[in-house]
Design an enzyme around this catalytic site. Structure first.
Site, PDB file in Angstrom:
ATOM      1  N   TYR A  15      -8.959   5.267 -12.856  1.00  0.00           N
ATOM      2  CA  TYR A  15      -8.909   5.884 -11.512  1.00  0.00           C
ATOM      3  C   TYR A  15      -8.682   7.396 -11.565  1.00  0.00           C
ATOM      4  CZ  TYR A  15      -7.230   1.046 -10.760  1.00  0.00           C
ATOM      5  OH  TYR A  15      -7.049  -0.304 -10.779  1.00  0.00           O
ATOM      6  N   TYR A  72       1.124  -1.788 -12.280  1.00  0.00           N
ATOM      7  CA  TYR A  72      -0.260  -1.697 -12.750  1.00  0.00           C
ATOM      8  C   TYR A  72      -0.329  -1.081 -14.152  1.00  0.00           C
ATOM      9  CZ  TYR A  72      -0.771  -2.662  -7.807  1.00  0.00           C
ATOM     10  OH  TYR A  72      -0.644  -3.231  -6.562  1.00  0.00           O
ATOM     11  N   CYS A 121     -11.558   4.779 -29.204  1.00  0.00           N
ATOM     12  CA  CYS A 121     -12.847   5.447 -29.375  1.00  0.00           C
ATOM     13  C   CYS A 121     -13.636   5.447 -28.078  1.00  0.00           C
ATOM     14  CB  CYS A 121     -13.616   4.779 -30.505  1.00  0.00           C
ATOM     15  SG  CYS A 121     -12.760   5.025 -32.048  1.00  0.00           S
ATOM     16  N   GLU A 122     -13.150   6.168 -27.119  1.00  0.00           N
ATOM     17  CA  GLU A 122     -13.811   6.325 -25.802  1.00  0.00           C
ATOM     18  C   GLU A 122     -13.382   7.663 -25.242  1.00  0.00           C
ATOM     19  OE1 GLU A 122     -14.865   4.007 -22.942  1.00  0.00           O
ATOM     20  OE2 GLU A 122     -14.708   2.076 -23.965  1.00  0.00           O
ATOM     21  N   GLY A 127       0.757  -1.246   0.000  1.00  0.00           N
ATOM     22  CA  GLY A 127       0.000   0.000   0.000  1.00  0.00           C
ATOM     23  C   GLY A 127       0.784   1.290   0.000  1.00  0.00           C
ATOM     24  N   GLU A 149       3.941  -6.786   1.785  1.00  0.00           N
ATOM     25  CA  GLU A 149       3.605  -7.149   0.394  1.00  0.00           C
ATOM     26  C   GLU A 149       3.592  -5.911  -0.495  1.00  0.00           C
ATOM     27  OE1 GLU A 149      -0.392  -8.601   0.847  1.00  0.00           O
ATOM     28  OE2 GLU A 149       0.225 -10.487   1.730  1.00  0.00           O
ATOM     29  N   PRO A 150       4.710  -5.198  -0.625  1.00  0.00           N
ATOM     30  CA  PRO A 150       4.687  -3.989  -1.450  1.00  0.00           C
ATOM     31  C   PRO A 150       4.682  -4.312  -2.945  1.00  0.00           C
ATOM     32  CG  PRO A 150       6.906  -4.406  -0.675  1.00  0.00           C
ATOM     33  CD  PRO A 150       6.033  -5.483  -0.072  1.00  0.00           C
TER      34      PRO A 150
HETATM   35  N1  LLP Z   1      -1.351  -7.080  -0.994  1.00  0.00           N
HETATM   36  C1  LLP Z   1      -2.652  -7.202  -1.332  1.00  0.00           C
HETATM   37  C2  LLP Z   1      -3.482  -8.214  -0.660  1.00  0.00           C
HETATM   38  C3  LLP Z   1      -3.190  -6.364  -2.317  1.00  0.00           C
HETATM   39  O1  LLP Z   1      -4.466  -6.474  -2.635  1.00  0.00           O
HETATM   40  C4  LLP Z   1      -2.364  -5.397  -2.946  1.00  0.00           C
HETATM   41  C5  LLP Z   1      -2.897  -4.525  -3.976  1.00  0.00           C
HETATM   42  C6  LLP Z   1      -1.008  -5.332  -2.567  1.00  0.00           C
HETATM   43  C7  LLP Z   1      -0.541  -6.184  -1.579  1.00  0.00           C
HETATM   44  C8  LLP Z   1      -0.033  -4.371  -3.197  1.00  0.00           C
HETATM   45  O2  LLP Z   1      -0.376  -3.058  -2.950  1.00  0.00           O
HETATM   46  P1  LLP Z   1       0.619  -1.867  -3.409  1.00  0.00           P
HETATM   47  O3  LLP Z   1       1.841  -1.950  -2.540  1.00  0.00           O
HETATM   48  O4  LLP Z   1       0.944  -2.075  -4.840  1.00  0.00           O
HETATM   49  O5  LLP Z   1      -0.179  -0.639  -3.177  1.00  0.00           O
HETATM   50  N2  LLP Z   1      -4.658  -1.322  -9.973  1.00  0.00           N
HETATM   51  C9  LLP Z   1      -4.601  -0.332  -8.928  1.00  0.00           C
HETATM   52  C10 LLP Z   1      -4.005  -0.872  -7.664  1.00  0.00           C
HETATM   53  C11 LLP Z   1      -4.742  -2.062  -7.099  1.00  0.00           C
HETATM   54  C12 LLP Z   1      -4.094  -2.633  -5.882  1.00  0.00           C
HETATM   55  C13 LLP Z   1      -4.762  -3.875  -5.447  1.00  0.00           C
HETATM   56  N3  LLP Z   1      -4.129  -4.537  -4.355  1.00  0.00           N
HETATM   57  C14 LLP Z   1      -3.823   0.873  -9.434  1.00  0.00           C
HETATM   58  O6  LLP Z   1      -3.412   0.867 -10.597  1.00  0.00           O
HETATM   59  O7  LLP Z   1      -3.661   1.863  -8.732  1.00  0.00           O
END
Ligand code: LLP
Length: 441
Positions: free
Chosen positions: A335, A392, A363-364, A259, A293-294
């Site tokens: 987003y 992502y 085309c959107e 996160g 879990e980054p």
């Molecule tokens: N762990 C779990 C259980 C998750 O669901 C996620 C992300 C992460 C770790 C990794 O989170 P991060 O460190 O990357 O923030 N597609 C969206 C982001 C969706 C994230 C979903 N879960 C975007 O492009 O912003």
């Protein structure tokens, strides 16, 4: 998309992206590699990912936790960037993986990540995926519901195995991020309700023979820039650990999720040191193995999407139409996210700038990368980079409008290699099977 008034200057954008700089002759460079020749040689749109940045950021993150005296389990969230070359770079840095499907699990294992360093999250794991994970003897499965717990226990018993699991807790915390990427509120679909955990934990440890319940997991949301939700979320987990232990139950592992946000728009993004500090202060004294879990923080700034200006259209606004679309990078459309845009050739100056909308060819109406962005004048044929596309990005791309998947190039120590070939139109069309019984015109 918020107003252009809060856009960073080019100076600020470069200051917050230390792997990028302009060379007077070669233009925009990423970790010492000029980007324009890559675009010329491999074509556009193309993704470029720097193994150097990935390594550097992995190292910085680990150093931040070490400095707090924390020995962590590092699990890269494969959903952010699933290319095996990237996973193998991170595996070499000591990272395992956080996976959310059988496909991601297979990628992580194939890329050399150790099964015991892999955690499996996600609310919809199928029996086939769970069986695969149990057979591979992975480190931990994060359980998202009572139904899933029963299913996993049964599958493991049938396989005569015992699988390590943790309960993913829904702490009912607002991560203060975009509503589509917050995950820890009661109304979100993730995790098991906080108040159900104690009774379920006791029953699981006492009665279920197929699972070894080691602790708790939590993931609050993504692109989090504020400290408070992290602190609040982890404090709630610490309370829960104390409650469980007071009840005589054993808790040995806590998975803190991912996160941590990044400075897409020149924000003062919290460094990993702040995350480490919050974790140390809230969970550090509990004598548990800690895991994180980054995804985004490690991979996003390691990647750019290179595109070429197809055309500049003068209408009510000046539209710079590029050859990358929302099928490639969907984040702005999905987003309203803001990605820095830099021209590959001339370093941007503070003069001769103009307000433009940078749009894709799809085309959107939502196929827009930037609205009313101040950029140096761009004309047909010019090359640009969309920043922070390493997470992502490729993983969320599609072939919408029959646009083949773009190429992906890895750079490292001055070397370059195509790590995913550009899909050809023939390959794209070859996926279709027209039934023989259908009359052809
Ligand atoms: N762990 C779990 C259980 C998750 O669901 C996620 C992300 C992460 C770790 C990794 O989170 P991060 O460190 O990357 O923030 N597609 C969206 C982001 C969706 C994230 C979903 N879960 C975007 O492009 O912003």
């Amino acid at each position: 998309m918020t107003s252009a008034a809060s856009d960073p200057t080019f100076h600020r954008l470069l200051a917050t992206h230390p792997n990028l700089h302009y060379d007077n002759k070669q233009g925009l460079m990423m970790d010492g590699t000029a980007l324009a020749p890559l675009a010329e040689h491999y074509g556009t749109p193309s993704w470029v990912i720097s193994a150097d940045t990935l390594r550097q950021r992995a190292h910085n993150m680990q150093a931040a936790f070490k400095e707090r005296g924390l020995s962590m389990g590092y699990h890269f969230a494969v959903k952010a960037q699933d290319h095996q070359a990237c996973l193998s770079v991170l595996a070499q840095c000591g990272f395992g993986a956080d996976v959310v499907s059988g496909g991601e699990l297979k990628r992580a294992l194939t890329a050399g990540m150790k099964a015991r360093h892999i955690v499996f999250s996600g609310i919809g794991k199928t029996d086939d995926e769970l069986t695969y994970a149990i057979q591979q003897n992975i480190g931990q499965i994060n359980i998202e519901s009572i139904e899933e717990l029963t299913r996993i226990n049964h599958l493991a018993e049938t396989l005569q195995q015992r699988v390590r699991v943790a309960f993913r807790v829904n702490p009912d915390i607002d991560a203060q991020t975009h509503s589509k990427i917050t995950t820890g509120r009661a109304e979100d679909k993730f995790g098991i309700a906080y108040n159900l955990i104690p009774a379920l934990y006791r029953r699981t440890q006492q009665e279920m023979k197929g699972v070894e319940l080691v602790g708790l997991a939590v993931h609050l949301g993504s692109q989090m820039l504020a400290e408070a939700p992290f602190r609040k979320g982890y404090e709630r987990i610490a309370e829960l650990v104390k409650t469980l232990r007071a009840d005589g139950l054993s808790v040995t592992d806590i998975d803190c999720g991912g996160g941590l946000g990044i400075a897409y728009r020149g924000e003062d993004a919290p460094p990993p040191a702040l995350w480490a500090k919050v974790i140390a202060e809230t969970l550090g004294g509990l004598d548990v193995h800690l895991h994180i879990e980054p995804g985004r923080w490690l991979a996003a700034p390691a990647g750019v999407l290179l595109a070429r200006v197809i055309n500049v259209k003068e209408a009510a606004r000046r539209f710079v139409i590029i050859d990358a679309g929302m099928n490639d990078l969907v984040r702005p459309a999905m987003y309203d996210s803001w990605h820095g845009i830099l021209p590959l050739h001339a370093p941007p100056t503070d003069t001769l700038e103009e307000r433009v909308d940078v749009v894709g060819p799809i085309c959107e109406s939502s196929d827009i990368f930037a609205r009313q962005r101040t950029l140096p004048p761009l004309k047909k044929g010019d090359l640009i980079a969309l920043l922070d596309a390493g997470a992502y990005g490729t993983v969320m791309s599609s072939t919408y409008n029959s646009r083949p998947f773009a190429a992906q190039i890895m750079i490292s120590n001055g070397q370059e290699a195509v790590i995913r070939k550009r899909q050809t139109l023939d390959e794209l069309l070859a996926q279709d099977v027209v039934p023989s019984w259908l009359a052809r015109p």
